[in-house]
Motif scaffolding. Structure first.
Motif, PDB file in Angstrom:
ATOM      1  N   VAL A   1       0.861  -1.188   0.000  1.00 43.84           N
ATOM      2  CA  VAL A   1       0.000   0.000   0.000  1.00 43.84           C
ATOM      3  C   VAL A   1       0.896   1.236   0.000  1.00 43.84           C
ATOM      4  O   VAL A   1       1.743   1.402   0.889  1.00 43.84           O
ATOM      5  CB  VAL A   1      -0.931   0.021   1.225  1.00 43.84           C
ATOM      6  CG1 VAL A   1      -1.729   1.330   1.275  1.00 43.84           C
ATOM      7  CG2 VAL A   1      -1.884  -1.163   1.189  1.00 43.84           C
ATOM      8  N   VAL A   2       0.703   2.080  -1.003  1.00 41.63           N
ATOM      9  CA  VAL A   2       1.524   3.284  -1.152  1.00 41.63           C
ATOM     10  C   VAL A   2       0.627   4.468  -1.476  1.00 41.63           C
ATOM     11  O   VAL A   2      -0.499   4.313  -1.955  1.00 41.63           O
ATOM     12  CB  VAL A   2       2.591   3.117  -2.258  1.00 41.63           C
ATOM     13  CG1 VAL A   2       3.629   2.090  -1.868  1.00 41.63           C
ATOM     14  CG2 VAL A   2       1.934   2.730  -3.585  1.00 41.63           C
ATOM     15  N   ASP A   3       1.137   5.667  -1.207  1.00 45.40           N
ATOM     16  CA  ASP A   3       0.421   6.900  -1.543  1.00 45.40           C
ATOM     17  C   ASP A   3       0.890   7.378  -2.910  1.00 45.40           C
ATOM     18  O   ASP A   3       2.087   7.616  -3.122  1.00 45.40           O
ATOM     19  CB  ASP A   3       0.675   7.983  -0.490  1.00 45.40           C
ATOM     20  CG  ASP A   3       0.017   7.651   0.835  1.00 45.40           C
ATOM     21  OD1 ASP A   3      -0.977   6.902   0.832  1.00 45.40           O
ATOM     22  OD2 ASP A   3       0.497   8.142   1.876  1.00 45.40           O
ATOM     23  N   ILE A   4      -0.075   7.551  -3.825  1.00 44.81           N
ATOM     24  CA  ILE A   4       0.232   7.965  -5.196  1.00 44.81           C
ATOM     25  C   ILE A   4      -0.284   9.381  -5.417  1.00 44.81           C
ATOM     26  O   ILE A   4      -1.418   9.705  -5.049  1.00 44.81           O
ATOM     27  CB  ILE A   4      -0.420   7.009  -6.217  1.00 44.81           C
ATOM     28  CG1 ILE A   4      -0.009   5.560  -5.924  1.00 44.81           C
ATOM     29  CG2 ILE A   4      -0.033   7.405  -7.636  1.00 44.81           C
ATOM     30  CD1 ILE A   4       1.459   5.290  -6.049  1.00 44.81           C
ATOM     31  N   ASN A   5       0.528  10.234  -6.025  1.00 41.71           N
ATOM     32  CA  ASN A   5       0.134  11.617  -6.287  1.00 41.71           C
ATOM     33  C   ASN A   5      -1.025  11.693  -7.276  1.00 41.71           C
ATOM     34  O   ASN A   5      -1.078  10.936  -8.248  1.00 41.71           O
ATOM     35  CB  ASN A   5       1.315  12.423  -6.835  1.00 41.71           C
ATOM     36  CG  ASN A   5       2.384  12.670  -5.793  1.00 41.71           C
ATOM     37  OD1 ASN A   5       2.098  12.717  -4.600  1.00 41.71           O
ATOM     38  ND2 ASN A   5       3.612  12.835  -6.234  1.00 41.71           N
ATOM     39  N   VAL A   6      -1.953  12.626  -7.011  1.00 45.10           N
ATOM     40  CA  VAL A   6      -3.068  12.895  -7.914  1.00 45.10           C
ATOM     41  C   VAL A   6      -2.695  14.085  -8.791  1.00 45.10           C
ATOM     42  O   VAL A   6      -2.296  15.142  -8.284  1.00 45.10           O
ATOM     43  CB  VAL A   6      -4.363  13.192  -7.130  1.00 45.10           C
ATOM     44  CG1 VAL A   6      -5.488  13.602  -8.080  1.00 45.10           C
ATOM     45  CG2 VAL A   6      -4.772  11.977  -6.301  1.00 45.10           C
ATOM     46  N   VAL A   7      -2.812  13.926 -10.101  1.00 45.71           N
ATOM     47  CA  VAL A   7      -2.458  14.979 -11.062  1.00 45.71           C
ATOM     48  C   VAL A   7      -3.718  15.396 -11.810  1.00 45.71           C
ATOM     49  O   VAL A   7      -4.402  14.562 -12.412  1.00 45.71           O
ATOM     50  CB  VAL A   7      -1.385  14.486 -12.051  1.00 45.71           C
ATOM     51  CG1 VAL A   7      -1.089  15.569 -13.087  1.00 45.71           C
ATOM     52  CG2 VAL A   7      -0.114  14.103 -11.314  1.00 45.71           C
ATOM     53  N   LEU A   8      -4.031  16.695 -11.773  1.00 45.66           N
ATOM     54  CA  LEU A   8      -5.218  17.221 -12.455  1.00 45.66           C
ATOM     55  C   LEU A   8      -4.898  17.568 -13.902  1.00 45.66           C
ATOM     56  O   LEU A   8      -3.824  18.093 -14.201  1.00 45.66           O
ATOM     57  CB  LEU A   8      -5.742  18.456 -11.727  1.00 45.66           C
ATOM     58  CG  LEU A   8      -6.159  18.269 -10.268  1.00 45.66           C
ATOM     59  CD1 LEU A   8      -6.701  19.583  -9.714  1.00 45.66           C
ATOM     60  CD2 LEU A   8      -7.195  17.164 -10.131  1.00 45.66           C
ATOM     61  N   GLU A   9      -5.866  17.287 -14.783  1.00 46.20           N
ATOM     62  CA  GLU A   9      -5.714  17.623 -16.189  1.00 46.20           C
ATOM     63  C   GLU A   9      -6.952  18.347 -16.686  1.00 46.20           C
ATOM     64  O   GLU A   9      -8.067  18.055 -16.250  1.00 46.20           O
ATOM     65  CB  GLU A   9      -5.494  16.353 -17.029  1.00 46.20           C
ATOM     66  CG  GLU A   9      -4.182  15.639 -16.750  1.00 46.20           C
ATOM     67  CD  GLU A   9      -3.940  14.494 -17.720  1.00 46.20           C
ATOM     68  OE1 GLU A   9      -4.954  13.956 -18.236  1.00 46.20           O
ATOM     69  OE2 GLU A   9      -2.783  14.138 -17.953  1.00 46.20           O
ATOM     70  N   GLY A  10      -6.765  19.302 -17.603  1.00 52.88           N
ATOM     71  CA  GLY A  10      -7.887  20.003 -18.201  1.00 52.88           C
ATOM     72  C   GLY A  10      -8.270  21.256 -17.448  1.00 52.88           C
ATOM     73  O   GLY A  10      -7.680  21.607 -16.420  1.00 52.88           O
TER      74      GLY A  10
END
Length: 229
Positions: free
Chosen positions: A100-109
């Motif tokens: 279990v790892v924390d993954i960055n959220v990347v916004l697009e648009g």
């Protein structure tokens, strides 16, 4: 994610003094643990480790003595002022193992005009294969209207990944973008609550109304009399 190979040395000295000596040599004290094995204390080259950990979920291949361990960073301590790595805890993993790892959220648009996109959670916890950790989760906000929300359950996850959080976790919230007048009103309210009084500028309308000479420098005063002469 490709493995990043780092050559390590076995660490036999411990304590603050030993750690300082290690750092003076541009190395980092670290510990490898997991898989039911005794912890392995090592020193790692500082520059190589810094480059490797530019991705917080890097998959490291640590060569120490005659063994090689696959590991991921679990806790990295950095100097609060200079930012260099002071110590690293590395979790030993196996190919095919789930972590279990924390993954960055990347916004697009771009959202609809007048909408403000608020990223409520900049990272999301996922269960993934230790040797296939994604770098990020991409979320499209293209054309979203005020009032729109994106929950964890709405995310398009990378292949083989599963949520490790509640489905209802709010990730993105789209609200009304405040106007300049609303921002100014909120600022004035905050200043009032904090007991801050604004000084009226001599150029402000209020100051000009209080002193006609500020509004029209030629009206009255000694300078006006001198001009008449």
């Amino acid at each position: 994610m490709a493995e990043i190979k780092i050559a390590a040395e076995t660490r036999t000295e411990f304590g603050k003094g030993a750690a300082r000596r290690i750092r003076r040599e541009d190395k980092v004290p670290a510990v490898l643990y997991g898989q039911g094995k005794d912890p392995v204390h090592v020193t790692l080259p500082g520059h190589d480790l810094m480059l490797a950990l530019k991705n917080s979920n890097a998959l490291l291949s640590i060569a120490v003595d005659a063994e090689t361990h696959l590991a991921i960073p679990k806790q990295v301590q950095r100097d609060p002022l200079k930012g260099f790595i002071e110590h690293a805890d590395l979790l030993i993993v196996r190919k095919g193992e789930k972590v279990v790892v924390d993954i960055n959220v990347v916004l697009e648009g771009e959202a609809a005009p007048g909408a403000l996109v608020v990223l409520e959670n900049s990272s999301i916890s996922l269960e993934v294969e230790a040797t296939h950790i994604p770098e990020s989760v991409e979320v499209s906000v293209e054309g979203l209207e005020v009032g729109s929300q994106i929950l964890a359950s709405d995310l398009r996850l990378p292949s083989g990944a599963a949520l490790a959080v509640e489905d209802e976790l709010l990730v993105v919230n789209v609200t009304h973008a405040p106007t300049a007048d609303e921002i100014e009103a909120e600022l004035e309210e905050a200043e009032a609550e904090a007991g801050i009084e604004r000084d009226e500028s001599e150029d402000s309308p209020a100051a000009e109304a209080a002193d006609p000479e500020l509004a029209d420098p030629s009206a009255g005063g000694d300078d006006a009399g001198s001009s008449a002469e």
